[in-house]
Design an enzyme around this catalytic site. Structure first.
Site, PDB file in Angstrom:
ATOM      1  N   GLU A  24      88.729  95.396  55.355  1.00 24.30           N
ATOM      2  CA  GLU A  24      89.440  96.528  54.748  1.00 24.30           C
ATOM      3  C   GLU A  24      88.765  97.060  53.479  1.00 24.30           C
ATOM      4  O   GLU A  24      88.715  98.260  53.268  1.00 24.30           O
ATOM      5  CB  GLU A  24      90.878  96.122  54.419  1.00 24.30           C
ATOM      6  CG  GLU A  24      91.703  95.736  55.633  1.00 24.30           C
ATOM      7  CD  GLU A  24      93.085  95.233  55.239  1.00 24.30           C
ATOM      8  OE1 GLU A  24      93.823  95.982  54.578  1.00 24.30           O
ATOM      9  OE2 GLU A  24      93.422  94.083  55.594  1.00 24.30           O
ATOM     10  N   GLU A  60      92.058  84.112  53.655  1.00 22.29           N
ATOM     11  CA  GLU A  60      93.272  84.934  53.665  1.00 22.29           C
ATOM     12  C   GLU A  60      94.464  84.132  54.165  1.00 22.29           C
ATOM     13  O   GLU A  60      95.584  84.296  53.697  1.00 22.29           O
ATOM     14  CB  GLU A  60      93.040  86.144  54.573  1.00 22.29           C
ATOM     15  CG  GLU A  60      94.278  86.982  54.822  1.00 22.29           C
ATOM     16  CD  GLU A  60      94.072  88.018  55.917  1.00 22.29           C
ATOM     17  OE1 GLU A  60      94.809  89.010  55.935  1.00 22.29           O
ATOM     18  OE2 GLU A  60      93.169  87.824  56.761  1.00 22.29           O
TER      19      GLU A  60
END
Length: 883
Positions: free
Chosen positions: A482, A767
């Site tokens: 992202e 993450e």
């Protein structure tokens, strides 16, 4: 070492900044060999050439940071020097070396150049907008992205410098990414002009090009302009043209000649453009270069551009333009990778660590045979190359078709998040032919931590590496999938971030974009800078509520963390209206009973491990915890706002937020907690939130602590906290008599936990706690997210023992937890005052403690039951313990 020294001269929190358009403010740090030293007075002098422009005179003050320049008005495009003299309380006098400031454009009317862009028809955007399909893996990146991507364009303009040049300054920026050269000499910054909220904030770069114009006669400026963030396939969705349909560039060259005359060379309708060489160049997808098409020497005078077309002028104006306000992106490290062959026989380069950057090479090649470099973070369970990043336009692959037998290639318009690089197209792959460049926006390293447990040292290295790889232009969530400025990530990580690196200018620029992106009703987007395609992430429901507790709250939490670390209230003043507008929105939605806020959508305690494992739906963590976490964070942030308002002398606001905080606590207890301290949901994070914000009565607190400890023990002494509660977990345990439990959670190696990833060779923070499953199965997670690295703040304060007593570390508390299970620990922090060091070690029944404080800093040191007050200097204690 001298008795008294000055170091780390900064202007606007940067070393020798180039192209500033703000009033300078000066900062410096001090060293001293004597105890109880403080700065008595300072004086600053500013020169232009050999003329003293400003002399502050002797100013009696211990202040060493953000001293405002009050001299005559500065001129655009001018280099100034400044020097500092400081005298300490013992009469020692220190004189610094000279530092430089270069101004940019100080008045909008200075601009004469025109925005110019190519005249062409771009390929239509047909990117998928279904986030469910993308996130499920149903949508893949195209094998041949040239079908949907446009080529970068080459631009050029010739000019004549017919006299000897005294000084030449080039001001330049783009809507896109540019590379600039003059007469074949490249000089522009990496990935310039970088990523900002383009609709209202575009930064230009200032280059001193005097040496490039030493030759009297014709010259040429050449530019390659690529999509970048402006029209490229950016964000989670990978959808292009988020800011515009076409890239544009603007440049203005100011030439002063030795004879006193001057000339301005601008971008205008005489600039010509053409494609060539690059088939495409996208930040995420990668680059595709065919060397045979490269227009050789296109930036040299006399190049034949008869077949090139003229650009068109565009009225984009100058109002959005300002000088680059942070240090540019740069290569901070070069890695010589190792070569391995996978079980499938593929040639793969291993950088040895997960990084943000690119791969370059110099090697013998076969003309016309395409070479591919595909980047990924992991190998699969069998040791084969695995592309772990799902979605559209996430190729992370650079392609080049050589024109000759020897090729040098370095990407210019892309970067990747990776550890491994699969090489194709070479008959023989030699590791020594390749170099991996680590990129980041340059920020000085300020903090370090080392101890007797190598696992904890590796964790600290991973925290730092994740931070470094996610500080390219903006604080990103990850450097591959992202690269988005998710507000919640920095909201929880900011205290750790400002310890590890000097983040002042970097975060201040991001906050300026946050102010720009704030909605009229006060909402803060989840991602800053905001892009239109983010609406598809939530299903494009049209819901006017686009913020989330914990994420929007970053507009308060990040400025407050910056103030705490650096002691500068200006950051609070600059952002106060944004903070207040956000809180007004929160209160309006909360309603009289304060429960309305939690009824809206929030991410809640995002990614609770047990819920994700049982449902395989991260959104379930949001739906189950959003009410409690929304109210809990309202209390947390209201308390911060109370303190901020007090600091700024806003007594009425301070009282309001104090009352809001108390009301929130009362409602939380009434709605979500029983009399004996049980939450309505048995989730660790909810107990942590209630305890961390002191929302419980004493009876409730005791019950909640026991229940939290029981939940942890029932979970194998492992955490089960999500995104918003994990920063508070270990402190809550330590502060409530459960320090042993806290250290079991920190040091245990089972999943979920910080040490679990180390068993699989992690070199960055994941993450997801379960990015790799215990049996070794790799998932399509990101392996480089800094958020869960927020544990660093606990490590530095509790284990390292370095605690801030006053903002800017003007006063510190030294109180290591010797019961943490380590034999020794050393924590160092180069604060705005100077270097602070805490080093302790245990030998049998004795503890040795060494402390170093810089001038102007005082401390409180805990030695057994005593609290000893000290001034600056080096101190040591021998502490006998009873066995």
């Amino acid at each position: 070492m001298k008795e008294y020294e000055i170091y780390s001269l900064r202007c606007l929190d940067r070393m020798n900044p180039k192209g500033i358009d703000q009033t300078p403010c000066f900062s410096w740090k001090l060293k001293s060999t004597q105890k109880d030293t403080y700065q008595k007075y300072y004086s600053i002098k500013v020169w232009r050439e050999n003329e003293i422009l400003w002399d502050s005179g002797n100013v009696e003050s211990p202040c060493t940071d953000h001293i405002l320049y009050t001299g005559p008005a500065l001129q655009s495009g001018t280099t100034y020097q400044w020097q500092l003299t400081s005298v300490d309380s013992h009469g020692h006098r220190a004189v610094s070396e000279k530092a430089e400031i270069t101004t940019g454009i100080l008045e909008k009317s200075f601009w004469k150049a025109a925005w110019v862009q190519p005249v062409r028809e771009r390929k239509p955007v047909r990117d998928v907008t279904d986030s469910g399909a993308i996130l499920s893996g149903a949508v893949h990146s195209l094998e041949y992205p040239e079908a949907i991507l446009d080529a970068p364009v080459y631009m050029r303009k010739e000019f004549v410098a017919d006299k000897k040049v005294k000084k030449a300054i080039l001001y330049m920026t783009a809507l896109g990414i540019y590379v600039c050269e003059i007469d074949g000499h490249k000089f522009s910054n990496l990935l310039a002009p970088e990523y900002t909220a383009y609709a209202k904030h575009v930064e230009y770069q200032t280059y001193n090009i005097t040496k490039l114009l030493e030759k009297i006669g014709p010259h040429a400026i050449g530019i390659i302009l690529a999509d970048g963030w402006y029209t490229g396939k950016i964000g989670l969705m990978g959808i292009g043209e988020q800011y515009g349909k076409e890239n544009a560039v603007i440049f203005q060259m100011e030439i002063q000649y030795e004879d006193g005359t001057a000339e301005t060379i601008c971008s205008d309708e005489t600039v010509k453009w053409h494609t060539g060489g690059y088939v495409y160049a996208d930040l995420f997808v990668g680059e595709y270069l065919r060397e045979e098409g490269v227009p050789q020497k296109f930036s040299a005078p006399g190049f034949d551009d008869a077949g090139w077309e003229y650009v068109e002028k565009k009225e984009y104006g100058y109002e959005t333009l300002c000088a680059q306000s942070i240090d540019p992106i740069c290569c901070v490290k070069e890695i010589k990778p190792k070569l391995l062959y996978t079980p499938k026989g593929e040639a793969v380069l291993d950088a040895g660590e997960n990084i943000c950057g690119f791969t370059k090479f110099a090697t013998y090649t076969e003309p016309g045979v395409e070479i591919g470099m595909e980047h990924s973070e992991i190998l699969d369970q069998d040791g084969n190359f695995m592309q772990n990043i799902m979605g559209q336009n996430k190729n992370q692959k650079d392609r080049i078709v050589p024109a000759g037998a020897w090729t040098l290639y370095e990407p210019r318009f892309t970067f990747h998040g990776f550890r491994y690089v699969k090489i194709t197209g070479l008959k023989e792959v030699k590791a020594e032919d390749f170099t991996i460049c680590v990129l980041t926006s340059r920020q000085d390293k300020t903090g370090s931590f080392r101890c007797s447990d190598e696992r904890l040292n590796q964790l600290q290295d991973n925290i730092y590496r994740s931070q470094q790889g996610n500080m390219v232009c903006i604080p990103t969530d990850c450097p591959q999938r992202e690269r988005a400025g998710w507000t919640g990530d920095m909201g929880v990580y900011a205290p750790t971030a400002v310890f590890n690196m000097d983040m002042q200018s970097f975060l201040c620029r991001w906050l300026s974009d946050m102010r720009i992106e704030q909605h009229v009703d006060g909402q803060i987007p989840q991602v800053v800078p905001d892009i239109d395609s983010n609406k598809y992430v939530g299903g494009n429901t049209g819901d006017p509520h686009i913020s989330s507790a914990g994420w929007g709250d970053a507009c308060v939490l990040v400025p407050y963390a910056i103030y705490r670390a650096y002691g500068n209230t200006d950051i609070l003043k600059e952002n106060y209206q944004m903070m207040k507008a956000w809180m007004d929105y929160v209160e309006a939605k909360a309603g009289v009973d304060l429960l309305g806020w939690g009824k809206l959508f929030h991410f809640g305690d995002w990614l609770i491990p047990s819920i994700v494992a049982s449902t395989h739906k991260p959104i379930e963590t949001a739906l189950r915890t959003k009410e409690e976490m929304a109210l809990g964070y309202m209390v947390y942030v209201a308390d911060c706002m109370k303190k901020i308002a007090e600091l700024l002398g806003k007594t009425k606001d301070s009282l309001h937020y104090r009352m809001l905080c108390q009301r929130g606590k009362d409602v939380f207890c009434r709605e979500y907690v029983t009399e004996d301290g049980c939450m309505r949901q048995s989730l660790q994070g909810l107990y942590v939130m209630a305890l961390s914000q002191n929302m419980l009565t004493e009876k409730q607190r005791q019950g909640a602590v026991k229940r939290l400890a029981d939940l942890i023990h029932e979970n194998g002494d492992s955490l089960d906290t999500g995104f918003l509660s994990v920063p508070f977990l270990l402190d809550v345990l330590c502060e409530n008599g459960e320090a042993k439990t806290a250290y079991r959670v920190l040091f245990q190696q089972k999943r979920p936990g910080w040490f679990y990833a180390l068993q699989f060779g992690a070199t960055t923070i994941w993450e997801n706690w379960a990015a790799i499953l215990p049996e070794g199965t790799r998932t399509n997670s990101s392996y480089n997210h800094f958020a869960f690295g927020c544990v660093g703040d606990f490590i530095y304060r509790r284990i390292g023992g370095l605690q801030m007593e006053e903002a800017g570390y003007k006063k510190v508390r030294i109180n290591p937890d010797y019961s943490c299970g380590l034999k020794w620990a050393k924590t160092e922090y180069d604060s705005v005052q100077g270097r602070i060091s805490v080093h302790w070690k245990k030998e049998e029944d004795t503890i040795y403690l060494e402390v170093l404080l810089p001038p102007n800093v005082t401390g409180i040191v805990h030695v057994k039951e005593k609290q000893i007050e000290i001034g600056n200097g080096r101190y040591s204690w021998t502490i006998e313990q009873q066995i």
